[in-house]
Design a protein around this motif. Structure first.
Motif, PDB file in Angstrom:
ATOM      1  N   ARG A  17       0.848  -1.191   0.000  1.00  0.00           N
ATOM      2  CA  ARG A  17       0.000   0.000   0.000  1.00  0.00           C
ATOM      3  C   ARG A  17       0.888   1.247   0.000  1.00  0.00           C
ATOM      4  O   ARG A  17       2.030   1.236   0.444  1.00  0.00           O
ATOM      5  CB  ARG A  17      -0.921   0.018   1.216  1.00  0.00           C
ATOM      6  CG  ARG A  17      -1.926  -1.126   1.241  1.00  0.00           C
ATOM      7  CD  ARG A  17      -2.956  -0.906   2.351  1.00  0.00           C
ATOM      8  NE  ARG A  17      -2.331  -0.874   3.674  1.00  0.00           N
ATOM      9  CZ  ARG A  17      -2.972  -0.494   4.788  1.00  0.00           C
ATOM     10  NH1 ARG A  17      -4.249  -0.141   4.696  1.00  0.00           N
ATOM     11  NH2 ARG A  17      -2.351  -0.511   5.949  1.00  0.00           N
ATOM     12  N   TYR A  18       0.331   2.349  -0.483  1.00  0.00           N
ATOM     13  CA  TYR A  18       1.037   3.624  -0.486  1.00  0.00           C
ATOM     14  C   TYR A  18       0.228   4.616   0.363  1.00  0.00           C
ATOM     15  O   TYR A  18      -0.937   4.382   0.691  1.00  0.00           O
ATOM     16  CB  TYR A  18       1.230   4.138  -1.906  1.00  0.00           C
ATOM     17  CG  TYR A  18      -0.019   4.736  -2.524  1.00  0.00           C
ATOM     18  CD1 TYR A  18      -0.191   6.108  -2.604  1.00  0.00           C
ATOM     19  CD2 TYR A  18      -1.035   3.911  -3.036  1.00  0.00           C
ATOM     20  CE1 TYR A  18      -1.349   6.652  -3.143  1.00  0.00           C
ATOM     21  CE2 TYR A  18      -2.182   4.446  -3.590  1.00  0.00           C
ATOM     22  CZ  TYR A  18      -2.336   5.826  -3.640  1.00  0.00           C
ATOM     23  OH  TYR A  18      -3.476   6.364  -4.175  1.00  0.00           O
ATOM     24  N   CYS A  29      -1.894  -0.427  -3.728  1.00  0.00           N
ATOM     25  CA  CYS A  29      -1.304  -0.282  -5.058  1.00  0.00           C
ATOM     26  C   CYS A  29      -1.977  -1.283  -6.017  1.00  0.00           C
ATOM     27  O   CYS A  29      -2.600  -2.257  -5.601  1.00  0.00           O
ATOM     28  CB  CYS A  29       0.204  -0.546  -5.012  1.00  0.00           C
ATOM     29  SG  CYS A  29       1.133   0.766  -4.180  1.00  0.00           S
ATOM     30  N   GLN A  33       2.510  -3.924  -8.611  1.00  0.00           N
ATOM     31  CA  GLN A  33       3.044  -2.641  -8.139  1.00  0.00           C
ATOM     32  C   GLN A  33       3.466  -2.752  -6.678  1.00  0.00           C
ATOM     33  O   GLN A  33       3.024  -3.649  -5.947  1.00  0.00           O
ATOM     34  CB  GLN A  33       1.982  -1.536  -8.285  1.00  0.00           C
ATOM     35  CG  GLN A  33       1.557  -1.252  -9.718  1.00  0.00           C
ATOM     36  CD  GLN A  33       0.430  -0.241  -9.789  1.00  0.00           C
ATOM     37  OE1 GLN A  33       0.173   0.479  -8.823  1.00  0.00           O
ATOM     38  NE2 GLN A  33      -0.252  -0.190 -10.940  1.00  0.00           N
ATOM     39  N   SER A  41       3.511   7.142  -3.502  1.00  0.00           N
ATOM     40  CA  SER A  41       3.001   6.724  -4.815  1.00  0.00           C
ATOM     41  C   SER A  41       3.377   5.256  -5.033  1.00  0.00           C
ATOM     42  O   SER A  41       4.061   4.647  -4.190  1.00  0.00           O
ATOM     43  CB  SER A  41       3.570   7.610  -5.934  1.00  0.00           C
ATOM     44  OG  SER A  41       4.985   7.465  -5.996  1.00  0.00           O
ATOM     45  N   CYS A  42       2.944   4.703  -6.176  1.00  0.00           N
ATOM     46  CA  CYS A  42       3.251   3.307  -6.499  1.00  0.00           C
ATOM     47  C   CYS A  42       4.192   3.245  -7.699  1.00  0.00           C
ATOM     48  O   CYS A  42       4.145   4.118  -8.594  1.00  0.00           O
ATOM     49  CB  CYS A  42       1.968   2.547  -6.827  1.00  0.00           C
ATOM     50  SG  CYS A  42       0.843   2.406  -5.420  1.00  0.00           S
ATOM     51  N   SER A  57      -1.814   5.739  -7.277  1.00  0.00           N
ATOM     52  CA  SER A  57      -1.983   4.368  -7.787  1.00  0.00           C
ATOM     53  C   SER A  57      -2.348   4.347  -9.273  1.00  0.00           C
ATOM     54  O   SER A  57      -2.645   3.293  -9.829  1.00  0.00           O
ATOM     55  CB  SER A  57      -3.074   3.655  -6.987  1.00  0.00           C
ATOM     56  OG  SER A  57      -4.321   4.337  -7.159  1.00  0.00           O
TER      57      SER A  57
END
Length: 959
Positions: A17-18, A29, A33, A41-42, A57
């Motif tokens: 996760r971001y 994400c 990714q 960010s991803c 994402s």
């Protein structure tokens, strides 16, 4: 309606996760990714390239073909990697080779290239730290191997290459000791840079390397050891063996090319550095900006030894606690004692001081030719680690080892590896003090070189968010107080000796007044009580004089000649105040006891005007008898006496309020601040210096004495003359009432107020009273005095032992009615016994005044000058009692009125003790007034009971 949301941090999002900066929450994400390095960010997983990316994402990833498993460094293309992949899925190259993914015109290659940098002569190139470019290799590689390769037997250390045949310094120890925690760890910074910095400094006199080596020595607390090869040991090795390089600016301790770290370790050198020479500028409290401010300036360096800039200390460079610019700059106003302390979280320190800054401190001044010069400011590091050849012998200046360079926060040396985000140990300058000392026996306004004292605290970093450190910064001013202390001791000795003599005279006078010639335990105790009061006056005079001296000479000076004692030097002064208060309280209590036990009797001179006829109960016989004399005049005089017992020469309530008004409202309390300003008003935005206990006492005592003096002058000159004088009015009342007052404050000494009416009778109607007063105003009758044709109504009297014994025999009958019932005469009524005793005493004392007892007669004389000064009588009343003419109404000695000095000093000392303990004038004023009222109530209540007991005036009539 309330709103709430869960708290999530980027670190909480995990590996899939971001952190969505819009929602302030973790978001998943997409397929193939993972979160970016920043977590906001991803990015595509290894083996996948980006097809599109709009942040967050909004990323589309595509798997690379089998023959192109690598991804370009920008992540947008797939590429073949002939020499393997990194953990990120990008191509990697061996050391000294650079990665090439595109041709010179930007066309993407099908297969990445690893190009070798030419390290041979003419090129001498090697890959840079990122591995993307070929750059000229470090000069030490070229010097050692004529190439960019540092192969054996050459020595590679700290990114530098040294020839094995060169005379290198000893192998350095990359450890640092945190003595407060008992921890010794291997510093990653030292491991990388210690040996290389020492070698470069030793072999090439590299300026930056020498500065970096000096900084590592400072981080190791200037550990002075010639046997160790830690940072300071290597520095000393180079310092000792580079004498050929000469010195900088003619400073023997400042080797050319090396930083100036020490002043030397010769015993006694510190006192020479700090006291041999005066700083070449005259300072004043009222002058130009250069004369009233300390112009500190510091040369700053980073940990790698690079010079950063010259920095003025104004602006709070050394003050870790946040504050306004005005208050921070107030630290360097000459004469202003500055104190700042606060608690700072470790997380804030790590954020604000990620990289240590090192300072060499100087004091700036202008020469005679207008040229600006710098004067070095020595540093006393309280954490300095001595080797076995040095012994720390306390605060003796001769044993100090002075240094030069210092830092505020070290979050670098406590790291054991570069992968750590936080250091294991953090070292903080928790206490910094700049000491300014006035030069003694020299021109006014000159000072010795300032001294910066610094103490560091080692913090084991565990949870920075919850950990905190107490830090402080102060600027103190001091001067040699030994001369003032000697003068105080001499004054105390002289006045203390005079107090002994004065107390002996008082004791001798007391013995004469008690009619005793035997020196017994009571005599010794009385001497001690007299001495306690006199010694309290001595301490009071010394403390008030000291406080006013510092107040006038410190606040009023232009060119500085005196500086206030430090708080640690005020302890003797505070002790003197405590002694003065304790002894004065003892004297005050003894005064209360003596006033509450006086013997007093009202002599009624009134005689019956006529006779009355009355029957004798039980006998049926009618006889004539003298008409009774009214007792109301006696009651009236007794009430007036009861009222004036606690009358003072000042108004206590007005005194307290006036003192508080001038101190807090007008602003006299600001004169007690430890700064150079003599202004009564201070801005709320300006820095408020700490209080000086000496100035605080001096200001409050001066205001108290000034207001009391004005009150005494006003009451004695104006109020008592034109409005009301209760003491003189009481004497007049006695005369109008035809009643005299017989007072005995000692066994054989007391006071007599002659109140016998010149008109013969006072128990009369209004018309006759007015007629009598008119005749007296027109001098148509005799004068009021005891002696014919005199006005003297008040006397001091020394009575003979025979007179005292007769008084006691009659007085015993007066007081026997309050004894056990079995001792009373059962055949007589108690009240009748008391009445007979009262009449007997009245008849005896009136006949004594009328010279009716030749064996107990008295004579009236004037006191000698020395008798008045010493407060004692030279003649002993053996055969006849002695009455001394008294125009000063000295009978007030048994009242509050005649002891105003004792009461005033006690009030001042009580006020000062409370204030010194609480640092609050308001609280001191409130408690002072309360104690005045409490003691006044005690004096009034118990005095009333004593009056009723000794005069047989029923207490119910004392209102």
């Amino acid at each position: 309606r309330g709103f709430s949301l869960p708290l999530q941090r980027p670190a909480d999002c995990g590996g899939d996760r971001y952190f969505d900066i819009s929602r302030l929450a973790c978001a998943p994400c997409g397929a193939h990714q993972r979160p970016s390095a920043g977590g906001s960010s991803c990015v595509c997983q290894p083996g996948y390239r980006m097809v599109s990316s709009n942040g967050g994402s909004s990323v589309v990833c595509e798997k690379c073909p089998e023959n192109m498993t690598g991804v370009t460094q920008d992540g947008w293309n797939c590429i073949t990697c002939p020499k393997g992949l990194t953990s990120e899925g990008t191509c990697k190259c061996p050391s000294n080779e650079i990665l090439v993914e595109r041709s010179i015109d930007g066309i993407l290659l099908d297969e990445a290239l690893c190009l070798h940098c030419n390290g041979s002569e003419q090129s001498f190139s090697a890959s840079d730290a990122s591995g993307n470019r070929c750059v000229r290799c470090e000069q030490t590689f070229i010097n050692a191997s004529k190439s960019c390769d540092c192969s054996s037997p050459n020595i590679l250390t700290g990114g530098l290459c040294f020839s094995a045949g060169e005379n290198l310094p000893p192998k350095g120890v990359a450890t640092i000791r945190f003595a407060q925690l008992g921890i010794t760890l291997t510093s990653e910074w030292f491991l990388k840079n210690l040996q290389s910095s020492a070698s470069a400094c030793w072999l090439y006199s590299n300026l930056t390397a020498c500065q970096a080596l000096g900084n590592m020595c400072v981080m190791n607390m200037n550990s002075l050891s010639y046997s160790s090869t830690d940072a300071c040991g290597l520095f000393q090795y180079i310092y000792v063996n580079t004498a050929r390089l000469g010195v900088a600016h003619s400073v023997a301790f400042w080797r050319h090319n090396l930083p100036w770290l020490y002043y030397g370790d010769r015993p006694g050198l510190a006192s020479q550095v700090l006291e041999a020479n005066n700083f070449p500028t005259i300072f004043s409290f009222k002058g130009t900006d250069k004369d009233v401010k300390l112009q500190f300036i510091a040369a700053s360096f980073d940990a790698a030894g690079n010079f950063l800039k010259w920095q003025s200390l104004e602006g709070g460079i050394l003050q870790l606690c946040p504050d306004t610019q005005t208050k921070l700059n107030a630290a360097y106003a000459f004469g202003t004692t500055y104190q700042q302390s606060c608690k700072i979280s470790v997380s804030k320190i790590l954020l604000d001081f990620a990289n240590p800054i090192f300072y060499d401190l100087f004091l700036e001044y202008n020469g005679d030719n207008g040229q600006q010069y710098l004067w070095d400011v020595p540093v006393l590091n309280l954490n300095l680690q001595y080797s076995e050849m040095f012994v720390n012998q306390g605060s003796n200046m001769n044993n100090w080892l002075l240094t030069r360079r210092f830092f505020l926060v070290d979050a670098l040396s406590g790291k054991e590896n570069d992968l750590e985000k936080l250091p294991r140990v953090l070292r903080i300058a928790s206490k910094i003090t700049i000491s300014i000392r006035l030069a003694s026996h020299n021109q006014r306004g000159t000072i010795y070189p300032p001294l910066l004292t610094i103490a560091y605290t080692d913090v084991l970093v565990e949870n920075p968010e919850t950990q905190s450190v107490m830090v402080s910064f102060s600027v103190s001013y001091e001067m040699n107080q030994s001369e003032a202390q000697v003068q105080t001791d001499i004054t105390l000795g002289v006045l203390g000796g005079l107090a002994v003599l004065w107390s002996l005279l008082k004791t001798a006078g007391w013995k004469r007044r008690t009619g005793s010639s035997i020196i017994d335990l009571q005599t010794v105790l009385k001497f001690l009580l007299f001495y306690a009061g006199d010694l309290a006056n001595v301490f009071f005079i010394i403390t008030v004089g000291t406080g006013i001296y510092w107040l006038v000479f410190f606040k009023g000076q232009q060119f500085v000649s005196v500086l206030l004692p430090l708080p640690s030097q005020e302890e003797d002064f505070v002790t003197y105040i405590a002694c003065a208060f304790s002894l004065k309280a003892l004297q005050f209590l003894q005064l209360l006891v003596s006033q509450l036990t006086i013997d007093i009797f009202f002599i009624d001179w009134e005689r019956p005007k006529s006779r009355v006829v009355k029957g004798v109960e039980g006998e049926g016989v009618i006889k004539s008898a003298a008409a009774p004399v009214s007792i109301w005049r006696t009651y009236f005089v007794a009430n007036e006496w009861n009222e004036i017992q606690t009358v003072r020469k000042i108004n206590p309530l007005f005194q307290v309020f006036a003192v508080l008004f001038f101190l807090e409202v007008v602003g006299f309390s600001n004169l007690a601040l430890m700064d150079s300003s003599s202004s009564l008003a201070r801005s709320s935005e300006s820095y408020i210096a700490p209080w000086s206990r000496i100035l605080r006492f001096g200001v409050s005592a001066a205001v108290w004495l000034a207001i009391a003096g004005l009150q005494i002058i006003f009451f004695s000159v104006c109020y008592e003359r034109f409005v009301e004088d209760k003491i003189s009015q009481f004497v007049d009342l006695c005369c109008v009432s035809n009643i005299s007052v017989f007072l005995l404050s000692h066994s054989c000494f007391g006071y007599y107020i002659h109140g016998r009416s010149v008109h013969g009778h006072a128990d009369t109607n209004m018309e006759e009273m007015n007629r009598n007063l008119k005749r007296e105003a027109e001098n148509l009758c005799s004068q009021r005095g005891l002696l014919p044709n005199t006005d003297g109504q008040t006397f001091q009297m020394s009575i003979s032992r025979k007179m005292r014994l007769q008084y006691d025999r009659i007085h015993e009958t007066l007081t026997r009615r309050r004894g056990p019932a079995r001792l009373l005469d059962s055949s007589a009524n108690t009240f009748e016994q008391s009445t007979r005793a009262y009449n007997t005493m009245n008849k005896f004392l009136s006949s004594f005044i009328n010279h009716a007892h030749k064996e107990m007669d008295y004579i009236v004389k004037d006191k000698l000058l020395f008798e008045r000064i010493l407060g004692m009588e030279f003649m002993e009343p053996i055969e006849k009692s002695l009455f001394y003419s008294d125009e000063g109404q000295s009978f007030s000695d048994v009242l509050y009125y005649g002891n105003e000095t004792t009461l005033l000093i006690f009030d001042i000392l009580f006020f000062s003790v409370v204030d010194l303990a609480s640092q609050s004038f308001v609280l001191a004023a409130i408690l002072t007034y309360l104690q005045q009222e409490i003691f006044r109530f005690i004096r009034s209540t118990l005095g009333q009971k004593n009056l009723a007991s000794k005069t047989l005036v029923d207490e119910r009539f004392l209102i």
